[in-house]
Design an enzyme around this catalytic site. Structure first.
Site: not given
Ligand SMILES: *Cc1c(COP(=O)(O)O)cnc(C)c1O
Length: 312
Positions: A74-75
């Site tokens: 989910y960066s």
């Protein structure tokens, strides 16, 4: 080496500074302002523009054929790098933590990365942990099949990123007493603090559990400026259990802040920052007459981020 950020990205700089009327601050004589870094660029989430700008300049100046960087599923940093690559016409490679993810449908965040043209490589967690080791990094680079890419570390916090974030502090000179930001790697805080004037202070609110960030921020400042600055501190009480973890109290606070001020509150970083500042104000930590600025690093439109509950 060129240090001119790519103007072709058309960033909105300086980012707007907005006053907010909130009784939980006003009744203590404290002025709250919002530094809207979320409005710098529609495609580069939040503060990621500032962290990438000088890196993009360096990568283009040295004719690297691609950008390569690292991140979790989910960066925000992976997404920002992918978007910058698309906008500047530079190929991007994302090394994603967790080889089990290769078997699954892409989450919305990774789907955006590939839609922006990023090539994803999924690697197992133990190799991922070793990625700073030169031999491991060389092996990872070989698997991507790209020679000599420009490598940006996980979270994007290298010296050029910290240098880029000094502009955030400089934009706030003469405008506030305390500038506060939510911290992941702490790179943004490291640069923000260095850019402020001597009579201003920076406050970091870590969103990860562990209390490891102080030495890392000092090391980032040492590497970037030759010495750490003494004008910042961290308050480690507001991570709510860790990265992307939340509590009913935090959710209620963020919902209420949205109702009061019409600001969509991003839940992984910004909610914890605003919650912390409100608590500190109610504790009477800020003397009457203090202006406190919350750096709004994102608004709540980032796909998938809020649903993530995996710890880092
Ligand atoms: C990455 C990020 C941060 C933290 O930045 P660091 O430099 O890693 O501390 C804060 N807010 C948002 C929205 C982010 O995406």
């Amino acid at each position: 080496m060129s240090t001119t950020p790519p103007t072709s990205l058309h960033p909105r700089l300086p980012s707007p500074l907005q006053a907010v009327e909130d009784s939980r601050f006003n009744r203590h004589g404290v002025h709250l302002t919002l530094k809207r870094d979320d409005l710098i660029h529609p495609d580069l989430p939040g503060n990621k523009y500032r962290k990438l700008a000088l890196n993009l300049a360096a990568a283009t100046a040295a004719d690297h054929p691609a950008l390569l960087t690292f991140g979790g599923a989910y960066s925000n940093h992976l997404r920002a790098t992918a978007a910058a690559g698309r906008l500047l016409g530079i190929p991007t490679i994302g090394i994603v933590r967790g080889d089990e993810l290769a078997e699954r449908p892409l989450n919305p965040s990774l789907a955006r990365c590939t839609a922006d043209g990023m090539r994803l490589h999924f690697i197992d967690r133990s190799t991922y942990r070793q990625k700073a080791d030169p031999d491991t990094l060389a092996a990872i680079l070989r698997t991507t099949g790209t020679e000599n890419p420009y490598v940006i570390p996980e979270g994007g916090s290298n010296s050029l990123a910290v240098q880029g974030c000094t502009a955030l502090g400089e934009e706030l000179r003469g405008r506030t007493d305390v500038a506060a930001v939510a911290c992941g790697t702490g790179g943004t805080l490291a640069g923000l603090a260095a850019g402020l004037a001597p009579d201003q202070r920076a406050l970091g609110i870590p969103v990860l559990k562990g209390g490891f960030l102080g030495p890392e921020i000092r090391a980032l400042q040492e590497r970037t400026f030759g010495a750490p600055t003494s004008n910042w501190q961290l308050d480690d009480r507001f991570h709510c259990g860790g990265y992307a973890r939340t509590t009913p109290e935090l959710t209620a606070f963020a919902d209420d802040f949205e109702d009061r001020h019409g600001l969509p509150v991003e839940r992984v970083y910004v909610a914890k920052l605003l919650y912390a500042l409100t608590a500190l104000s109610e504790e009477g930590v800020f003397p009457p007459g203090t202006t406190v600025t919350a750096v709004i690093t994102a608004t709540d439109k980032t796909p998938g981020e809020a649903q993530s509950s995996t710890s880092r």
